[in-house]
Design a protein around this motif. Sequence first.
Motif, PDB file in Angstrom:
ATOM      1  N   LYS A 116       0.757  -0.998   0.087  1.00  0.00           N
ATOM      2  CA  LYS A 116       0.007   0.102  -0.470  1.00  0.00           C
ATOM      3  C   LYS A 116       0.688   1.061  -0.059  1.00  0.00           C
ATOM      4  O   LYS A 116       1.182   2.305  -1.091  1.00  0.00           O
ATOM      5  N   HIS A 117       1.752   1.545   0.854  1.00  0.00           N
ATOM      6  CA  HIS A 117       2.762   2.495   0.623  1.00  0.00           C
ATOM      7  C   HIS A 117       3.421   2.653  -0.519  1.00  0.00           C
ATOM      8  O   HIS A 117       3.382   3.621  -0.457  1.00  0.00           O
ATOM      9  N   ASN A 118       3.939   1.587  -0.766  1.00  0.00           N
ATOM     10  CA  ASN A 118       4.693   1.697  -2.278  1.00  0.00           C
ATOM     11  C   ASN A 118       3.817   2.250  -3.313  1.00  0.00           C
ATOM     12  O   ASN A 118       3.763   3.147  -4.393  1.00  0.00           O
ATOM     13  N   SER A 121       3.272   5.794  -2.851  1.00  0.00           N
ATOM     14  CA  SER A 121       4.403   7.090  -2.882  1.00  0.00           C
ATOM     15  C   SER A 121       4.318   7.346  -4.271  1.00  0.00           C
ATOM     16  O   SER A 121       4.346   8.295  -4.502  1.00  0.00           O
ATOM     17  N   ARG A 122       3.836   5.966  -5.494  1.00  0.00           N
ATOM     18  CA  ARG A 122       3.681   6.222  -6.641  1.00  0.00           C
ATOM     19  C   ARG A 122       2.448   6.434  -6.725  1.00  0.00           C
ATOM     20  O   ARG A 122       2.779   8.202  -7.974  1.00  0.00           O
ATOM     21  N   VAL A 123       1.342   7.175  -6.788  1.00  0.00           N
ATOM     22  CA  VAL A 123      -0.084   8.459  -6.412  1.00  0.00           C
ATOM     23  C   VAL A 123       1.165   9.201  -5.946  1.00  0.00           C
ATOM     24  O   VAL A 123       0.799  10.962  -7.194  1.00  0.00           O
ATOM     25  N   LEU A 124       1.308   9.657  -5.320  1.00  0.00           N
ATOM     26  CA  LEU A 124       1.589  10.744  -4.486  1.00  0.00           C
ATOM     27  C   LEU A 124       2.636  11.564  -5.735  1.00  0.00           C
ATOM     28  O   LEU A 124       2.807  13.476  -5.522  1.00  0.00           O
ATOM     29  N   GLU A 125       3.876  10.382  -6.058  1.00  0.00           N
ATOM     30  CA  GLU A 125       4.638  11.326  -7.234  1.00  0.00           C
ATOM     31  C   GLU A 125       4.581  11.795  -8.465  1.00  0.00           C
ATOM     32  O   GLU A 125       4.484  12.766  -9.145  1.00  0.00           O
ATOM     33  N   GLN A 126       3.300  11.000  -8.322  1.00  0.00           N
ATOM     34  CA  GLN A 126       2.816  11.191  -9.678  1.00  0.00           C
ATOM     35  C   GLN A 126       1.494  13.267  -9.751  1.00  0.00           C
ATOM     36  O   GLN A 126       1.924  13.022 -10.321  1.00  0.00           O
ATOM     37  N   LYS A 181       1.369  15.446   3.621  1.00  0.00           N
ATOM     38  CA  LYS A 181       1.220  14.041   3.049  1.00  0.00           C
ATOM     39  C   LYS A 181       2.718  13.062   3.259  1.00  0.00           C
ATOM     40  O   LYS A 181       2.439  11.756   3.734  1.00  0.00           O
ATOM     41  N   VAL A 182       3.902  14.361   3.123  1.00  0.00           N
ATOM     42  CA  VAL A 182       4.707  13.740   3.172  1.00  0.00           C
ATOM     43  C   VAL A 182       5.542  12.866   3.880  1.00  0.00           C
ATOM     44  O   VAL A 182       5.723  11.909   4.254  1.00  0.00           O
ATOM     45  N   ALA A 183       4.946  13.654   5.778  1.00  0.00           N
ATOM     46  CA  ALA A 183       4.973  12.998   6.692  1.00  0.00           C
ATOM     47  C   ALA A 183       4.518  11.940   6.807  1.00  0.00           C
ATOM     48  O   ALA A 183       4.557  11.080   7.359  1.00  0.00           O
ATOM     49  N   LEU A 184       3.390  11.889   6.579  1.00  0.00           N
ATOM     50  CA  LEU A 184       2.095  11.029   5.831  1.00  0.00           C
ATOM     51  C   LEU A 184       2.637   9.688   5.650  1.00  0.00           C
ATOM     52  O   LEU A 184       2.865   8.256   6.455  1.00  0.00           O
ATOM     53  N   ALA A 185       3.447   9.380   4.373  1.00  0.00           N
ATOM     54  CA  ALA A 185       4.103   8.267   3.876  1.00  0.00           C
ATOM     55  C   ALA A 185       5.296   7.585   4.890  1.00  0.00           C
ATOM     56  O   ALA A 185       5.640   7.335   4.594  1.00  0.00           O
ATOM     57  N   ASN A 186       6.633   9.193   5.274  1.00  0.00           N
ATOM     58  CA  ASN A 186       7.428   8.461   6.144  1.00  0.00           C
ATOM     59  C   ASN A 186       6.615   7.881   7.417  1.00  0.00           C
ATOM     60  O   ASN A 186       7.387   6.966   7.824  1.00  0.00           O
ATOM     61  N   GLN A 285      -9.051   2.030  -6.492  1.00  0.00           N
ATOM     62  CA  GLN A 285      -9.226   3.468  -6.032  1.00  0.00           C
ATOM     63  C   GLN A 285      -7.830   4.082  -6.375  1.00  0.00           C
ATOM     64  O   GLN A 285      -7.648   5.635  -6.656  1.00  0.00           O
ATOM     65  N   LEU A 286      -6.913   3.220  -5.959  1.00  0.00           N
ATOM     66  CA  LEU A 286      -5.988   4.171  -7.136  1.00  0.00           C
ATOM     67  C   LEU A 286      -5.799   4.349  -7.762  1.00  0.00           C
ATOM     68  O   LEU A 286      -4.981   4.924  -9.241  1.00  0.00           O
ATOM     69  N   TYR A 287      -6.235   3.366  -9.040  1.00  0.00           N
ATOM     70  CA  TYR A 287      -7.209   3.370 -10.536  1.00  0.00           C
ATOM     71  C   TYR A 287      -7.278   4.676 -10.980  1.00  0.00           C
ATOM     72  O   TYR A 287      -7.009   4.957 -11.835  1.00  0.00           O
ATOM     73  N   ARG A 288      -8.146   5.156 -10.120  1.00  0.00           N
ATOM     74  CA  ARG A 288      -8.934   5.516 -10.414  1.00  0.00           C
ATOM     75  C   ARG A 288      -8.384   7.414 -10.366  1.00  0.00           C
ATOM     76  O   ARG A 288      -8.280   8.396 -11.645  1.00  0.00           O
ATOM     77  N   ILE A 289      -7.398   7.134  -9.081  1.00  0.00           N
ATOM     78  CA  ILE A 289      -6.493   8.237  -8.838  1.00  0.00           C
ATOM     79  C   ILE A 289      -5.811   8.764 -10.181  1.00  0.00           C
ATOM     80  O   ILE A 289      -5.016   9.270 -10.586  1.00  0.00           O
TER      81      ILE A 289
END
Length: 451
Positions: A116-118, A121-126, A181-186, A285-289
Amino acid sequence: MSTIATKLKQAVLAFFVERQLYIRARGSVGYVPLSSRSQIALAVFFLAFAGWFSYATINVIFKDEIAARKDREFREMQLAYENELRRLQLAYDDLNSQIVLTRDWFSETTNSLEKKHNELSRVLEQNASISNELRQMQMAFSGVAKRNNKKGNVDIIGRAENTANVTLESRTESGDAPAPKVALANEIKSSIRRLDADELAMPYLPENIHRRIANLDTRQRDLLDALEESLDHKIDEFEAVIDQTDVLTTEEFMARVLPESELSVGGPYIPLQGQPGLNSSLHQQLYRISTNLDRLSGLSKSLTKIPLALPIHDYSITSDFGVRLDPFKKRAAFHSGVDFGATTGTPVHSTLGGTVTQAGYKGPYGLVIEIDHGNGFKTRYGHLARSRVRTGQRVEFQQHIGDAGNSGRSTGPHLHYEIWFDGKVRNPAAFLDAGKQIFNIAETYSATPKQ
């Protein structure tokens, strides 16, 4: 106590009084004295002998039964011992199974969290990449925003991006302090490391582990929900801008202006059912985003292909597009553009990058500049006092291309501005109103000419 002992001793001595044992042999008689102690000793001996004799006799007579009884007792003890061993072995096996299941559960849970984290991270980078594109678009339009910056006006791109950043903030469990959001990912990554390194090695489930994982999953869901909502809002705004220009539908326009490499897709149809992990609500949901991020990127690129900016920034609307009273013949006539009243020499800017196809005099337009922007768009700037470009020159967005004037068929200094799409003249008001949503122009465009 001493009285009882004394009486008992007296009773024993009274029973075992001294006696003489007479013996007659060979005509003579003799005796052997038996003292009380000797009698007591003989009595004890005979009693012991009688007891032993009785015990031996019973053992000889009942030895088979006694042996059988002892054998039964031994077998019962052995059976009880074996049953206890089996019970302990079963308990050990059950405990060992629980340990294995616990370790497997931790391994599966941490792998799921890491996956889930990966994906997050991919969605946040996008999302960061798309935000950077929007920021570059905003910087390109910053000249318009600065020239029209008044209190209470913020361009829609900056507002949408700020909304996304605020919306994507998450709160700590106490609800007091916001965590970006970055802090949450960390934090997600840190939690995974703690689970894997510390608690995975423990042969039992900590009491709070389910709560911690549930809280982490909830915060991930909240993050994705906020991101999806923000993207939907921005997509709706950008689509509304394109639709407001009334040239093509959003899909048709994107298909025209975007490279085929950004639109081309294909492959066999494979249903989601039966595909491991692909049918989960999180993956969908990740696909929709991800799809919305791609669409938002396409929309932002499409908006940069439309002339939405004002060509002049110190003006008053003196004549609108459409039917009007001709200023010379005083009869109803069609007006193919919008007139911006301005003093002679007011800078005129290109509303979109393109190539100058004409820079010179053209009948009633006077000194005119025409620019081909590609994708079917052309703009025309008439009645100029001066041209600062030449035919064939490449111009950039908001480049100073000329100065407003009073050349040609004109009653006073102003800029005549036209927009053409696919060979047909269009109402600039639709583009300027749509542009206000992007640039948030401080000067409110009015369809009614100022008197």
